[in-house]
Each structure stands twice: as C-alpha cells, then as structure tokens.
Scaffold this active site. Sequence first.
Site, PDB file in Angstrom:
ATOM      1  N   SER A   1       0.827  -1.218   0.000  1.00 26.97           N
ATOM      2  CA  SER A   1       0.000   0.000   0.000  1.00 26.97           C
ATOM      3  C   SER A   1       0.862   1.269   0.000  1.00 26.97           C
ATOM      4  CB  SER A   1      -0.997   0.006   1.163  1.00 26.97           C
ATOM      5  OG  SER A   1      -0.348   0.262   2.384  1.00 26.97           O
ATOM      6  N   ASN A   2       2.026   1.226   0.620  1.00 27.02           N
ATOM      7  CA  ASN A   2       2.905   2.408   0.558  1.00 27.02           C
ATOM      8  C   ASN A   2       3.435   2.614  -0.852  1.00 27.02           C
ATOM      9  OD1 ASN A   2       3.426   3.890   3.224  1.00 27.02           O
ATOM     10  ND2 ASN A   2       3.413   1.723   3.844  1.00 27.02           N
TER      11      ASN A   2
ATOM     12  N   HIS B   1       8.475   3.159   8.879  1.00 31.28           N
ATOM     13  CA  HIS B   1       8.236   2.278  10.028  1.00 31.28           C
ATOM     14  C   HIS B   1       7.011   2.778  10.788  1.00 31.28           C
ATOM     15  CE1 HIS B   1       9.226  -0.633  13.086  1.00 31.28           C
ATOM     16  NE2 HIS B   1       8.989   0.305  13.995  1.00 31.28           N
TER      17      HIS B   1
HETATM   18  C1  GRF Z   1       3.862  -0.641   6.803  1.00 32.91           C
HETATM   19  O1  GRF Z   1       3.181  -0.578   8.029  1.00 32.91           O
HETATM   20  C2  GRF Z   1       5.262  -0.103   6.938  1.00 32.91           C
HETATM   21  O2  GRF Z   1       5.364   0.927   7.864  1.00 32.91           O
HETATM   22  C3  GRF Z   1       6.032  -1.310   7.422  1.00 32.91           C
HETATM   23  O3  GRF Z   1       5.463  -2.394   6.725  1.00 32.91           O
HETATM   24  C4  GRF Z   1       4.128  -2.085   6.373  1.00 32.91           C
HETATM   25  C5  GRF Z   1       4.034  -2.239   4.889  1.00 32.91           C
HETATM   26  O4  GRF Z   1       2.720  -2.050   4.412  1.00 32.91           O
HETATM   27  N1  GRF Z   1       7.440  -1.141   7.175  1.00 32.91           N
HETATM   28  P1  GRF Z   1       2.459  -1.960   2.852  1.00 32.91           P
HETATM   29  O5  GRF Z   1       3.015  -3.256   2.252  1.00 32.91           O
HETATM   30  O6  GRF Z   1       3.145  -0.751   2.336  1.00 32.91           O
HETATM   31  O7  GRF Z   1       0.972  -1.911   2.711  1.00 32.91           O
END
Ligand code: GRF
Length: 207
Positions: free
Chosen positions: A13-14, A109
């Site tokens: 999702s990021n 994070h």
């Molecule tokens: C997020 O909570 C990020 O902070 C952590 O792993 C998770 C990844 O989520 N490092 P996504 O795969 O980006 O949805």
Amino acid sequence: MHSLGILLSGRGSNFVAIADSIDAGRIPDTQIAVVISNKSDAPGIATARQRGLNAVVLPSKGKAREEHDREVVTALKENGVDLVCLAGYMRLLSPWFVQQFPHRILNIHPSLLPAFPGLEAQEQAVAYGVKVSGCTVHFVDEELDHGAIIVQKTVPVLDSDDEHALAARILEQEHLAYTEAINIVLRGNCDVVGRRFGMTTNQGRGL
Ligand code: GRF
C-alpha cells in the site's frame, strides 16, 4: 528526472501511495524505474505489473544476505535508480548494500522511532500503553529502524484500540509521510549532521 526503486515483500500500500502521488504530480519530475520483491507472491508485485511498471522478483530464500543484496543492487543500478524506497521490505540490508546508495535509501516504520523498532510495532505500542504513536520515514543505515529521521507523523492511541485499529490509523499517515519525505530528499537542500536531518544553512550544499 529522478528514478525510484521500490523494494517490497507484501501488500504494497505504501508503494501504491507513492505511485499515485507520482501520477498526480505530487512528486514532480520522478518515475518509478523498478519495483523489486523478494517474494514472488507479494500482492504489491502483482499491483506493480497491473500498473504497467517494471516488476522484478528476486527470491531471497536460501541465499546469503549479501549474495541476494548484490542481485538487488545490480537490478537497481541497471535501471538507473537514484533513490531506493523500502516499502514493507522484510529484509535487513547488508552494510555493503547501504554503502552503495549513501543517504539514498529510505524506509517507513509504523511507530515514532526510536520507540518500538522491529516487528509488530503497532502491537508493541498498544501493549506498552502509549497515548500517541505514528510513523517515521528515515534513512536506512546499518542498524534496524535506526537512521536519521526525515518525517514523522503522529496519531492518537485510543482506549478502544487494538493493534489493527491503530495500524489502520497509522497507515493513513504513512501514505502521506512517504510522499513528503521523498520530496524533501529529492529537493536536495537538506543535510545530515550527526543524527539530525534538516535544511542546510549554507545554500547549495545538500545530499
Ligand atoms: C507498513 O506498516 C510499513 O510501515 C512497514 O510495513 C508495512 C508495509 O505495508 N514497514 P504496505 O506493504 O506498504 O501496505
């Protein structure tokens, strides 16, 4: 034109938030050159393919850390990447990898570092009983969840929260924070002094 390399292992999702920001012009003069996953079944890599992006799977299983890192760095360099964004990449980078991209690797994070590094940060925050948590985008150095901080965003922790409710509230902020951090780093008028990252007083010198 800046070229991002996104590394992920899961949902992505990021990564999608960054891609949407680029498409909407919120990260100007920038493209995603490659999305790399160490897991072939990562939903994020399927999304990258659907979006027509260059998606590469480099399995890490059974490989020594640096051996795998060398494959990843080769793929990043072949694609002309100048900023690496870890987005749910579930591997610690070797010191050798970190040295290949000085101040050019970011991680996100889901806590206010230095609180709650490592896995299940949201669960750690709920269990500890903090009243405020959030997310951190930071430079990657040789220690886990440790490098100089670029952006932090806070959220309240409610009495009714479990780790899932808190994670969802933090995730909304993560998606904003990553775009902000990429823009700050690419603008290039900031510097790291000790652990502190911020505007250079002397215009022109920057990362
Ligand atoms: C997020 O909570 C990020 O902070 C952590 O792993 C998770 C990844 O989520 N490092 P996504 O795969 O980006 O949805």
